[in-house]
Design a protein around this motif. Structure first.
Motif, PDB file in Angstrom:
ATOM      1  N   UNK A   1       0.831  -1.203   0.000  1.00 51.06           N
ATOM      2  CA  UNK A   1       0.000   0.000   0.000  1.00 51.06           C
ATOM      3  C   UNK A   1       0.866   1.253   0.000  1.00 51.06           C
ATOM      4  N   UNK A   2       0.208   2.383   0.188  1.00 54.23           N
ATOM      5  CA  UNK A   2       0.927   3.662   0.211  1.00 54.23           C
ATOM      6  C   UNK A   2       1.484   3.926   1.605  1.00 54.23           C
ATOM      7  N   UNK A   3       2.756   4.289   1.675  1.00 57.54           N
ATOM      8  CA  UNK A   3       3.410   4.641   2.938  1.00 57.54           C
ATOM      9  C   UNK A   3       3.264   6.147   3.126  1.00 57.54           C
ATOM     10  N   UNK A   4       2.697   6.552   4.263  1.00 54.94           N
ATOM     11  CA  UNK A   4       2.380   7.961   4.467  1.00 54.94           C
ATOM     12  C   UNK A   4       3.493   8.779   5.103  1.00 54.94           C
ATOM     13  N   UNK A   5       3.204  10.061   5.242  1.00 51.42           N
ATOM     14  CA  UNK A   5       4.175  11.032   5.761  1.00 51.42           C
ATOM     15  C   UNK A   5       4.612  10.718   7.186  1.00 51.42           C
ATOM     16  N   UNK A   6       3.691  10.268   8.048  1.00 54.27           N
ATOM     17  CA  UNK A   6       4.025  10.012   9.446  1.00 54.27           C
ATOM     18  C   UNK A   6       5.134   8.966   9.581  1.00 54.27           C
ATOM     19  N   UNK A   7       5.105   7.955   8.716  1.00 53.42           N
ATOM     20  CA  UNK A   7       6.139   6.916   8.763  1.00 53.42           C
ATOM     21  C   UNK A   7       7.497   7.478   8.339  1.00 53.42           C
TER      22      UNK A   7
ATOM     23  N   UNK B   1      24.231   9.935   8.101  1.00 54.78           N
ATOM     24  CA  UNK B   1      24.381  10.947   7.054  1.00 54.78           C
ATOM     25  C   UNK B   1      23.213  10.953   6.079  1.00 54.78           C
ATOM     26  N   UNK B   2      22.732   9.745   5.737  1.00 58.53           N
ATOM     27  CA  UNK B   2      21.669   9.671   4.743  1.00 58.53           C
ATOM     28  C   UNK B   2      20.814   8.434   4.991  1.00 58.53           C
ATOM     29  N   UNK B   3      19.532   8.521   4.560  1.00 60.88           N
ATOM     30  CA  UNK B   3      18.639   7.391   4.751  1.00 60.88           C
ATOM     31  C   UNK B   3      17.859   7.042   3.496  1.00 60.88           C
ATOM     32  N   UNK B   4      17.478   5.775   3.407  1.00 65.33           N
ATOM     33  CA  UNK B   4      16.694   5.291   2.264  1.00 65.33           C
ATOM     34  C   UNK B   4      15.488   4.514   2.777  1.00 65.33           C
ATOM     35  N   UNK B   5      14.318   4.924   2.311  1.00 65.35           N
ATOM     36  CA  UNK B   5      13.089   4.187   2.618  1.00 65.35           C
ATOM     37  C   UNK B   5      12.698   3.384   1.371  1.00 65.35           C
ATOM     38  N   UNK B   6      12.520   2.085   1.557  1.00 67.23           N
ATOM     39  CA  UNK B   6      12.258   1.189   0.421  1.00 67.23           C
ATOM     40  C   UNK B   6      10.892   0.516   0.612  1.00 67.23           C
ATOM     41  N   UNK B   7      10.058   0.523  -0.439  1.00 70.04           N
ATOM     42  CA  UNK B   7       8.742  -0.128  -0.367  1.00 70.04           C
ATOM     43  C   UNK B   7       8.397  -0.784  -1.696  1.00 70.04           C
ATOM     44  N   UNK B   8       7.703  -1.920  -1.673  1.00 71.52           N
ATOM     45  CA  UNK B   8       7.223  -2.526  -2.920  1.00 71.52           C
ATOM     46  C   UNK B   8       5.938  -1.860  -3.414  1.00 71.52           C
ATOM     47  N   UNK B   9       5.478  -0.878  -2.675  1.00 69.93           N
ATOM     48  CA  UNK B   9       4.294  -0.127  -3.073  1.00 69.93           C
ATOM     49  C   UNK B   9       4.687   1.269  -3.525  1.00 69.93           C
ATOM     50  N   UNK B  10       4.163   2.282  -2.827  1.00 72.01           N
ATOM     51  CA  UNK B  10       4.453   3.679  -3.176  1.00 72.01           C
ATOM     52  C   UNK B  10       4.410   4.518  -1.913  1.00 72.01           C
ATOM     53  N   UNK B  11       4.939   5.733  -2.009  1.00 72.35           N
ATOM     54  CA  UNK B  11       4.867   6.703  -0.918  1.00 72.35           C
ATOM     55  C   UNK B  11       3.829   7.752  -1.275  1.00 72.35           C
TER      56      UNK B  11
END
Length: 454
Positions: A393-399, A413-423
């Motif tokens: 599903x969609x990952x929201x702003x709060x997450x 220094x840097x971060x990556x958010x990975x999902x099989x869905x969408x943001x």
């Protein structure tokens, strides 16, 4: 002399035979009710009633002395379609003819309508006679039956209860009362009544299934399960019993048992369409949960061929077809925690294919896996954090905000958010100007294709 004696003996023998035959004929009137004579007499009386009544009615179609015996005859013979025509007339005549009992003809008219499945007419007549004879067993019983047939179960219950109070010894009253309570979702109340109905008729499969379903609704799933398993082979209640047993087994985490339940149900004949669809849908879910994607897709295709757009089948087919063609995506979405962590570690390594990657920490959370790593290249070094979501599903702003707070806490220094869905759109806006990259399905699929797991 001898010829005379012989002649006398022969004469006496003939007389004796004739006497025996005559005696047998005269004794025929003593046969039982099922014998020939009474039946012929009954047929004669029936024919006489029809003949005489028809003759009178040909001269006067409103002759109550002809209508009453003829209607009574047809009613007692369960010839409802013939009786109802006569009772239609008698109901209209009751107000002006003292010899017509208005309560009786109205009751019988209601019963005929009920038997002929003319429920609105049955209700009208039975409600009318209820106002005249509210303490009659037949009135309450058939009014309850008519309300039940009209799916007005709450009104049927007091009618059946009153009929039971009037005559507790009457056979066949506990079953409709128990079923009315069950249909009205009074699950706890219906259980003792249905048990009594089963005591009266242990072979009543309808009462047995209803009792098991009520027990399940009351939280006694273990007891209900035994009954559903017992009913699985039944040609009428088997499909629903298989479905219910499968749901209970799946809820208990016993997928293999649930699969067996659903498969047994689908092998039965004459399955109602809704039950057939639900059996396939539940079976597909069990197959998917054990990574048997091809079998699950077959179930969904069967559903789609039977009833297009059933639930979310179209979306599931699209999703699992894609999974079926991509083993790594299957692992990402459906594997156990340990296999998922291995896959995530490989993804981090492939993300920086030409760099030295040192994974310093792996944190498995309830919905995500976080991988803390140090990246070294000839030109720069960084401490980075990857967070992997498994939801499509969609990952929201709060997450994403939560992830950003963790970056600052860990001094990454840097971060990556990975999902099989969408943001979500808000999540994309939030990361603008912040050291966070959002990796969605398309980019994740590209990374997954680079990985070869043994």
């Amino acid at each position: 002399m001898l010829p005379i004696v012989i002649a006398v003996i022969v004469s006496l023998a003939v007389i004796a035979v004739l006497s025996i035959v005559g005696g047998r004929r005269s004794s025929g009137g003593g046969e039982s009710k099922g014998g020939r004579r009474p039946r012929l007499a009954s047929q004669k009386n029936r024919a006489q009633i029809i003949r005489e009544s028809t003759k009178k009615l040909s001269h006067d179609p409103y002759n109550t002395q002809a209508l009453l015996p003829l209607a009574d005859l047809y009613f007692n013979e369960n010839l409802w379609d013939k009786a109802i025509t006569l009772y239609n007339t008698l109901v209209d005549l009751a107000a002006t003819h003292p010899d017509v009992d208005p309560a009786l003809v109205c009751l019988r008219h209601g019963i005929c309508c009920y038997k002929l499945k003319r429920i609105p007419e049955a209700l009208k007549s039975l409600v009318t006679v209820y106002k005249l004879q509210s303490d009659s067993f037949d009135v309450n019983y058939y009014l309850g039956q008519a309300c039940f047939a009209n799916n007005d179960f709450e009104k049927a219950i007091p009618c059946f209860k009153k009929a039971y109070t009037i005559n507790p010894e009457a056979s066949g009253i506990t079953m409709p009362l128990g079923m009315a309570m069950y249909k009205a979702k009074r699950y706890r109340d219906c259980l003792p009544v249905l048990r009594k109905a089963l005591n009266d008729d242990p072979q009543n499969k309808e009462a047995l299934f209803a009792m098991a379903d009520a027990m399940q609704e009351c939280g006694a799933g273990d007891k209900a399960l035994k009954v559903f398993v017992h009913l699985r082979p039944d040609p009428v209640y088997g499909p629903k019993s298989c479905l219910s047993a499968g749901v209970i087994h799946a809820r208990m985490g016993q997928n293999d048992a649930a699969v067996q339940d659903y498969e047994i149900g689908l092998k039965l004949k004459d399955i109602p369409t809704e039950t057939f669809l639900e059996l396939n849908y539940r079976l597909a879910q069990c197959y998917f949960s054990t990574n048997k994607i091809s079998q699950g897709l077959q179930c969904l295709t069967t559903i789609n061929n039977t009833v297009p757009n059933y639930k979310d089948v179209t979306a599931l087919i699209s999703r699992y077809k894609e999974l079926n063609q991509n083993t790594n995506l299957q692992l990402y979405l459906t594997s156990g925690t340990s296999d998922f962590v291995v896959l995530c570690r490989n993804l981090v390594t492939k993300f920086y294919a030409h760099s030295f990657v040192k994974i310093s920490d792996v944190e498995v959370l309830q919905e995500t896996v976080d991988i803390h790593c140090e990246i070294e290249t000839p030109k720069w070094e960084d401490v980075e954090l990857f967070r992997f979501y498994r939801t499509t599903g969609a990952v929201g702003e709060l997450f994403v905000r939560d992830f950003h707070a963790k970056l600052k806490d860990k001094k990454v220094d840097r971060g990556y958010c990975v999902t099989p869905g969408a943001f979500s759109e808000e999540a994309h806006k939030y990361v603008e100007g912040r050291p966070i990259d959002l990796i969605e399905k398309a980019q994740l699929m590209t990374l997954l294709k680079k990985i070869t797991l043994k």
